[in-house]
Design a protein around this motif. Structure first.
Motif, PDB file in Angstrom:
ATOM      1  N   VAL A 148       0.839  -1.209   0.000  1.00  0.00           N
ATOM      2  CA  VAL A 148       0.000   0.000   0.000  1.00  0.00           C
ATOM      3  C   VAL A 148       0.870   1.255   0.000  1.00  0.00           C
ATOM      4  CG1 VAL A 148      -1.585   1.377   1.424  1.00  0.00           C
ATOM      5  CG2 VAL A 148      -2.035  -1.049   1.074  1.00  0.00           C
ATOM      6  N   ALA A 149       1.880   1.274   0.878  1.00  0.00           N
ATOM      7  CA  ALA A 149       2.742   2.464   1.005  1.00  0.00           C
ATOM      8  C   ALA A 149       3.525   2.713  -0.279  1.00  0.00           C
ATOM      9  CB  ALA A 149       3.680   2.301   2.198  1.00  0.00           C
ATOM     10  N   ASN A 150       4.070   1.656  -0.863  1.00  0.00           N
ATOM     11  CA  ASN A 150       4.813   1.825  -2.120  1.00  0.00           C
ATOM     12  C   ASN A 150       3.901   2.278  -3.262  1.00  0.00           C
ATOM     13  OD1 ASN A 150       7.699   1.432  -1.937  1.00  0.00           O
ATOM     14  ND2 ASN A 150       7.273  -0.657  -1.272  1.00  0.00           N
ATOM     15  N   THR A 151       2.681   1.739  -3.278  1.00  0.00           N
ATOM     16  CA  THR A 151       1.722   2.174  -4.304  1.00  0.00           C
ATOM     17  C   THR A 151       1.415   3.657  -4.138  1.00  0.00           C
ATOM     18  OG1 THR A 151       0.734  -0.038  -4.347  1.00  0.00           O
ATOM     19  CG2 THR A 151      -0.566   1.738  -5.303  1.00  0.00           C
ATOM     20  N   ALA A 152       1.260   4.091  -2.885  1.00  0.00           N
ATOM     21  CA  ALA A 152       0.889   5.483  -2.607  1.00  0.00           C
ATOM     22  C   ALA A 152       1.934   6.475  -3.101  1.00  0.00           C
ATOM     23  CB  ALA A 152       0.659   5.663  -1.109  1.00  0.00           C
ATOM     24  N   ILE A 153       3.212   6.086  -3.061  1.00  0.00           N
ATOM     25  CA  ILE A 153       4.254   7.005  -3.546  1.00  0.00           C
ATOM     26  C   ILE A 153       4.697   6.629  -4.965  1.00  0.00           C
ATOM     27  CG2 ILE A 153       5.079   7.840  -1.321  1.00  0.00           C
ATOM     28  CD1 ILE A 153       7.331   5.771  -1.439  1.00  0.00           C
ATOM     29  N   LEU A 154       3.807   5.896  -5.642  1.00  0.00           N
ATOM     30  CA  LEU A 154       3.953   5.601  -7.077  1.00  0.00           C
ATOM     31  C   LEU A 154       5.142   4.702  -7.382  1.00  0.00           C
ATOM     32  CD1 LEU A 154       3.184   9.200  -8.440  1.00  0.00           C
ATOM     33  CD2 LEU A 154       1.591   7.459  -7.661  1.00  0.00           C
ATOM     34  N   LYS A 155       5.603   3.937  -6.358  1.00  0.00           N
ATOM     35  CA  LYS A 155       6.683   2.967  -6.590  1.00  0.00           C
ATOM     36  C   LYS A 155       6.040   1.608  -6.900  1.00  0.00           C
ATOM     37  CE  LYS A 155      10.315   5.358  -4.077  1.00  0.00           C
ATOM     38  NZ  LYS A 155      11.231   5.395  -2.936  1.00  0.00           N
ATOM     39  N   HIS A 156       5.396   1.564  -8.067  1.00  0.00           N
ATOM     40  CA  HIS A 156       4.572   0.401  -8.410  1.00  0.00           C
ATOM     41  C   HIS A 156       5.391  -0.872  -8.590  1.00  0.00           C
ATOM     42  CE1 HIS A 156       1.393   3.241  -8.700  1.00  0.00           C
ATOM     43  NE2 HIS A 156       1.905   3.866  -9.742  1.00  0.00           N
ATOM     44  N   SER A 157       6.614  -0.726  -9.085  1.00  0.00           N
ATOM     45  CA  SER A 157       7.441  -1.922  -9.301  1.00  0.00           C
ATOM     46  C   SER A 157       7.776  -2.595  -7.975  1.00  0.00           C
ATOM     47  CB  SER A 157       8.727  -1.544 -10.030  1.00  0.00           C
ATOM     48  OG  SER A 157       8.402  -0.913 -11.240  1.00  0.00           O
ATOM     49  N   ASP A 158       8.027  -1.773  -6.924  1.00  0.00           N
ATOM     50  CA  ASP A 158       8.282  -2.348  -5.591  1.00  0.00           C
ATOM     51  C   ASP A 158       6.997  -2.958  -5.026  1.00  0.00           C
ATOM     52  OD1 ASP A 158      10.901  -1.491  -5.713  1.00  0.00           O
ATOM     53  OD2 ASP A 158      10.537   0.357  -4.613  1.00  0.00           O
ATOM     54  N   ALA A 159       5.877  -2.271  -5.267  1.00  0.00           N
ATOM     55  CA  ALA A 159       4.602  -2.743  -4.712  1.00  0.00           C
ATOM     56  C   ALA A 159       4.188  -4.086  -5.312  1.00  0.00           C
ATOM     57  CB  ALA A 159       3.518  -1.697  -4.955  1.00  0.00           C
ATOM     58  N   ILE A 160       4.430  -4.259  -6.608  1.00  0.00           N
ATOM     59  CA  ILE A 160       4.013  -5.501  -7.291  1.00  0.00           C
ATOM     60  C   ILE A 160       4.576  -6.734  -6.592  1.00  0.00           C
ATOM     61  CG2 ILE A 160       4.702  -6.886  -9.313  1.00  0.00           C
ATOM     62  CD1 ILE A 160       3.670  -4.802 -11.086  1.00  0.00           C
ATOM     63  N   HIS A 161       5.841  -6.661  -6.197  1.00  0.00           N
ATOM     64  CA  HIS A 161       6.516  -7.770  -5.519  1.00  0.00           C
ATOM     65  C   HIS A 161       5.721  -8.196  -4.283  1.00  0.00           C
ATOM     66  CE1 HIS A 161       9.734 -10.120  -3.689  1.00  0.00           C
ATOM     67  NE2 HIS A 161       9.595  -9.380  -2.593  1.00  0.00           N
ATOM     68  N   ASP A 162       5.294  -7.195  -3.462  1.00  0.00           N
ATOM     69  CA  ASP A 162       4.568  -7.520  -2.225  1.00  0.00           C
ATOM     70  C   ASP A 162       3.136  -7.968  -2.494  1.00  0.00           C
ATOM     71  OD1 ASP A 162       6.698  -7.088  -0.533  1.00  0.00           O
ATOM     72  OD2 ASP A 162       6.254  -4.976  -0.207  1.00  0.00           O
ATOM     73  N   TRP A 163       2.470  -7.320  -3.466  1.00  0.00           N
ATOM     74  CA  TRP A 163       1.104  -7.767  -3.790  1.00  0.00           C
ATOM     75  C   TRP A 163       1.116  -9.237  -4.223  1.00  0.00           C
ATOM     76  CZ3 TRP A 163      -2.299  -5.183  -1.579  1.00  0.00           C
ATOM     77  CH2 TRP A 163      -2.388  -3.790  -1.616  1.00  0.00           C
ATOM     78  N   LYS A 164       2.149  -9.603  -4.965  1.00  0.00           N
ATOM     79  CA  LYS A 164       2.259 -10.983  -5.452  1.00  0.00           C
ATOM     80  C   LYS A 164       2.358 -11.950  -4.272  1.00  0.00           C
ATOM     81  CE  LYS A 164       4.866 -13.560  -8.945  1.00  0.00           C
ATOM     82  NZ  LYS A 164       6.012 -13.495  -9.854  1.00  0.00           N
ATOM     83  N   ILE A 165       3.163 -11.577  -3.264  1.00  0.00           N
ATOM     84  CA  ILE A 165       3.318 -12.428  -2.070  1.00  0.00           C
ATOM     85  C   ILE A 165       1.984 -12.543  -1.326  1.00  0.00           C
ATOM     86  CG2 ILE A 165       4.401 -12.545   0.228  1.00  0.00           C
ATOM     87  CD1 ILE A 165       6.926 -11.308  -1.119  1.00  0.00           C
ATOM     88  N   VAL A 166       1.286 -11.396  -1.176  1.00  0.00           N
ATOM     89  CA  VAL A 166      -0.006 -11.410  -0.460  1.00  0.00           C
ATOM     90  C   VAL A 166      -0.984 -12.345  -1.173  1.00  0.00           C
ATOM     91  CG1 VAL A 166      -1.991 -10.026   0.256  1.00  0.00           C
ATOM     92  CG2 VAL A 166       0.305  -9.069   0.476  1.00  0.00           C
ATOM     93  N   VAL A 167      -1.047 -12.243  -2.502  1.00  0.00           N
ATOM     94  CA  VAL A 167      -1.977 -13.081  -3.276  1.00  0.00           C
ATOM     95  C   VAL A 167      -1.602 -14.557  -3.159  1.00  0.00           C
ATOM     96  CG1 VAL A 167      -2.758 -13.614  -5.629  1.00  0.00           C
ATOM     97  CG2 VAL A 167      -2.639 -11.241  -4.863  1.00  0.00           C
ATOM     98  N   ARG A 168      -0.290 -14.836  -3.164  1.00  0.00           N
ATOM     99  CA  ARG A 168       0.149 -16.226  -3.052  1.00  0.00           C
ATOM    100  C   ARG A 168      -0.186 -16.803  -1.673  1.00  0.00           C
ATOM    101  NH1 ARG A 168       5.613 -15.856  -3.707  1.00  0.00           N
ATOM    102  NH2 ARG A 168       6.072 -16.419  -1.560  1.00  0.00           N
ATOM    103  N   LYS A 169       0.000 -15.986  -0.644  1.00  0.00           N
ATOM    104  CA  LYS A 169      -0.242 -16.490   0.723  1.00  0.00           C
ATOM    105  C   LYS A 169      -1.741 -16.496   1.063  1.00  0.00           C
ATOM    106  CE  LYS A 169       4.237 -15.112   2.740  1.00  0.00           C
ATOM    107  NZ  LYS A 169       4.687 -16.412   3.233  1.00  0.00           N
TER     108      LYS A 169
END
Length: 477
Positions: free
Chosen positions: A82-103
């Protein structure tokens, strides 16, 4: 004993969080961490409170610490994303969203965010690929002279000059959920773009006897709270000037109404109504936080593009009576930066603030209590201490800097021995923070008079109603 005390502090933090007092919540979570730094929930909870305060850099650090303690703690990945998305660091955010979806494969919100993030990364790459160094103006091909305002239009008509009658009618129309004709929207934006383009990067003004200047901070699309300022403090007139210190748009769902009303006043009284650019008068923020979507929903894409051009023409600072430098964010990474450097800055060479340089610092930096400079709690820009402010004011003959850019629970705050003043004019920010709003009146004696005010009711349209890809639900609004 320390462990029990730590839990008690966490519980107090949770209570403050429930009451939407984010700074108090952070203080309690910090005390809990000082007593016991092994508990993943303390860091994760503080990360969420930091997200609420838009301290995204701190939130990322807290979530990262929580993940170090427990790599299986899904909530921490979620918050860091969420925090990375908010500051438009989408490439960093994608990594974490992927982990959340997997878990958590059943988490539909996380799955939607992951997909939205992928789209944002693709869109950013596409926009970069088609970027033209000097694109044609969105005004090209706009034949205003022959644009017809239909007979059925029930508002006051606008000719070649702004009138108080038109503004009074527009205020009421917007209050009642009506729009103005798109011909008038184009006229207002184009007229103001020309006016502000020809102003210096740092506008210099004085307050004469029997006159008053009101400085307002962020209004963020909270139209009904803007009208409350005018109700309490008086409408702009020839003897009552106003300065709006950036972040007129985004988040709140009446951003077009605020931008058009402020622009109309600017057109009516160009020398008595001042607008500084904020970090939300920028394309990437407008795409994420709702203004682009709102322009398209209420008018059309061309309106957004014209606003974008006008935003990049706005001055970056206003010097009041040679005593107060007013700018949206704050001070600089280099002690040698002076008022003359701001005067000389050619903002027309650089439409968007970028990731470094004078314009970015003017729009993005924040004060800190510690001396010197530090990394930004936002993850963008930097922070500056009281010694930095003192040196800058002494070197440039200033009493103080006035800035906005951050929620203050009382609407304003005097920091750095009174030399750094924050004013924020969006009370009950995003309907989710129990803060007051404030504005500052300055008369010819150049003393600062602070006024606080409370939020007023507004129609039932949520903040970020036009924001990109479910940002509202993601930010917990």
């Amino acid at each position: 004993m320390a462990v029990e005390e730590a839990v008690a502090m966490k519980n107090k933090g949770n209570e403050a969080f429930k009451n939407k007092d984010w700074p108090a919540a952070i203080d309690f979570y910090t005390k809990a961490i000082e007593l016991d730094d092994t508990q993943v929930s303390f860091y994760s909870n503080r990360a969420q409170a930091n997200i609420k305060l838009e301290a995204y850099g701190y939130a990322i650090a807290d979530a990262t610490k929580a993940i170090e303690i427990d790599p299986e703690f899904v909530k921490a990945y979620y918050r860091r994303a969420v925090a990375n998305t908010a500051i438009l660091k989408h490439s960093d955010a994608i990594h974490d969203w992927k982990i959340v979806v997997r878990k958590n494969p059943a988490d539909k919100v996380a799955k939607a965010q992951y997909e939205a993030c992928q789209k944002l990364v693709k869109r950013a790459a596409f926009l970069k690929a088609i970027e033209i160094a000097d694109p044609p103006s969105a005004a090209e091909g706009l034949d205003l002279e022959n644009m017809v305002v239909e007979e059925a239009y029930d508002g006051v008509r606008l000719k070649d000059e702004m009138t108080q009658e038109f503004i009074d009618d527009m205020i009421e129309r917007f209050k009642n959920g009506k729009k103005i004709h798109k011909k008038y929207v184009y006229q207002i934006i184009l007229a103001v773009k020309d006016i502000v383009y020809n102003e210096p990067t740092m506008v210099e003004t004085t307050v004469k006897p029997d006159q008053k200047l009101t400085v307002c901070g962020d209004t963020h699309g909270q139209y009904f709270d803007l009208l409350e300022i005018f109700r309490l403090n008086g409408l702009p007139t020839d003897t009552h000037a106003y300065l709006f210190n950036g972040d007129f748009v985004d988040r709140g769902s009446w951003s077009t109404e605020i931008a058009l009303l402020l622009y109309a006043y600017k057109w009516l009284r160009p020398d008595k109504f001042f607008l500084n650019r904020g970090n939300h008068e920028t394309d990437d923020m407008n795409r994420m936080y709702g203004f682009e979507g709102e322009c398209k929903a209420k008018y059309n894409e061309r309106v957004f593009k014209l606003f974008s051009e006008s935003f990049s023409a706005l001055p970056l600072a206003t010097l009041i009576g040679d005593k107060y430098l007013t700018l949206h964010g704050g001070l600089f990474s280099d002690d040698n930066t002076s008022l003359d450097d701001i005067r000389k800055l050619n903002r027309h060479n650089q439409r968007q603030p970028g990731q470094s340089g004078l314009m970015m610092e003017m729009l993005w930096t924040d004060p800190q209590t510690a001396p010197g400079r530090g990394p930004s709690k936002r993850g963008v820009g930097l922070q500056f201490g009281p010694d930095v402010t003192k040196r800058f004011c002494e070197k440039n003959g200033l009493d103080a800097i006035i800035r906005s850019h951050e929620v203050r629970m009382e609407g304003y705050e005097e920091e750095h021995d009174g030399k750094c003043i924050t004013v924020f004019s969006a009370p009950k920010y995003c309907d989710s923070t129990e803060n007051k709003g404030a504005y500052i009146n300055i008369e010819s004696d150049l003393k600062l008079q602070f006024h606080k005010f409370d939020a007023v009711p507004h129609p039932d349209i949520k903040p970020m109603a036009y924001a990109n890809n479910g940002m509202m639900s993601m930010m917990g609004m």
